[in-house]
Design an enzyme around this catalytic site. Structure first.
Site, mmCIF file in Angstrom:
data_model
loop_
_atom_site.group_PDB
_atom_site.id
_atom_site.type_symbol
_atom_site.label_atom_id
_atom_site.label_comp_id
_atom_site.label_asym_id
_atom_site.label_seq_id
_atom_site.Cartn_x
_atom_site.Cartn_y
_atom_site.Cartn_z
ATOM 1 N N ARG A 272 0.849 -1.192 0.000
ATOM 2 C CA ARG A 272 0.000 0.000 0.000
ATOM 3 C C ARG A 272 0.887 1.245 0.000
ATOM 4 O O ARG A 272 1.966 1.248 0.572
ATOM 5 C CB ARG A 272 -0.890 0.017 1.245
ATOM 6 C CG ARG A 272 -1.696 -1.257 1.476
ATOM 7 C CD ARG A 272 -2.645 -1.600 0.372
ATOM 8 N NE ARG A 272 -3.761 -0.664 0.320
ATOM 9 C CZ ARG A 272 -4.610 -0.582 -0.678
ATOM 10 N NH1 ARG A 272 -4.494 -1.357 -1.721
ATOM 11 N NH2 ARG A 272 -5.602 0.291 -0.647
ATOM 12 N N CYS A 273 0.392 2.281 -0.659
ATOM 13 C CA CYS A 273 1.120 3.549 -0.642
ATOM 14 C C CYS A 273 1.151 4.066 0.786
ATOM 15 O O CYS A 273 0.179 3.872 1.510
ATOM 16 C CB CYS A 273 0.462 4.552 -1.573
ATOM 17 S SG CYS A 273 0.969 4.282 -3.288
ATOM 18 N N PRO A 274 2.262 4.630 1.188
ATOM 19 C CA PRO A 274 3.366 5.139 0.383
ATOM 20 C C PRO A 274 4.539 4.178 0.197
ATOM 21 O O PRO A 274 5.599 4.605 -0.245
ATOM 22 C CB PRO A 274 3.820 6.365 1.172
ATOM 23 C CG PRO A 274 3.665 5.926 2.600
ATOM 24 C CD PRO A 274 2.399 5.070 2.601
ATOM 25 N N ASP B 137 0.709 9.006 -6.735
ATOM 26 C CA ASP B 137 1.857 9.246 -5.858
ATOM 27 C C ASP B 137 3.196 9.197 -6.577
ATOM 28 O O ASP B 137 4.080 10.023 -6.307
ATOM 29 C CB ASP B 137 1.877 8.236 -4.711
ATOM 30 C CG ASP B 137 0.750 8.457 -3.714
ATOM 31 O OD1 ASP B 137 0.071 9.503 -3.818
ATOM 32 O OD2 ASP B 137 0.558 7.595 -2.849
ATOM 33 N N ASP C 297 -1.442 -0.781 -6.031
ATOM 34 C CA ASP C 297 -2.263 0.119 -5.228
ATOM 35 C C ASP C 297 -2.680 1.285 -6.132
ATOM 36 O O ASP C 297 -1.824 1.935 -6.739
ATOM 37 C CB ASP C 297 -1.456 0.641 -4.031
ATOM 38 C CG ASP C 297 -2.267 1.538 -3.120
ATOM 39 O OD1 ASP C 297 -3.365 1.984 -3.510
ATOM 40 O OD2 ASP C 297 -1.809 1.805 -2.004
#
Length: 74
Positions: free
Chosen positions: A14-16, A47, A41
């Site tokens: 998952r980000c970040p 991002d 993601d």
């Protein structure tokens, strides 16, 4: 299509986390090298380009297989 010099597999993260992995790996590559970040993601689509703008790196665009290509500029 660009052939990457390296592939960074961040699938399932998952980000970040994909952006953090990119930030850690990119400095060890030579200027001009292309790294493909594999990230599934949906936030990575926003991002990774944003990180490239902030860090003056060249975002080359989306790549096949949930990938994003980045060229080291500096």
């Amino acid at each position: 299509m660009t052939t990457p010099d390296e592939v960074l597999d961040c699938l399932g993260q998952r980000c970040p986390l994909p952006v953090i992995a990119l930030a850690r790996r990119l400095p060890s590559l030579p200027v001009g090298a292309v790294i493909r970040v594999l990230a599934d993601d949906p936030a990575a689509a926003v991002d990774i380009p944003a990180w490239c703008r902030m860090r003056q790196q060249e975002f080359l665009g989306a790549a096949p297989g949930s990938g994003y290509d980045v060229r080291r500029s500096t």
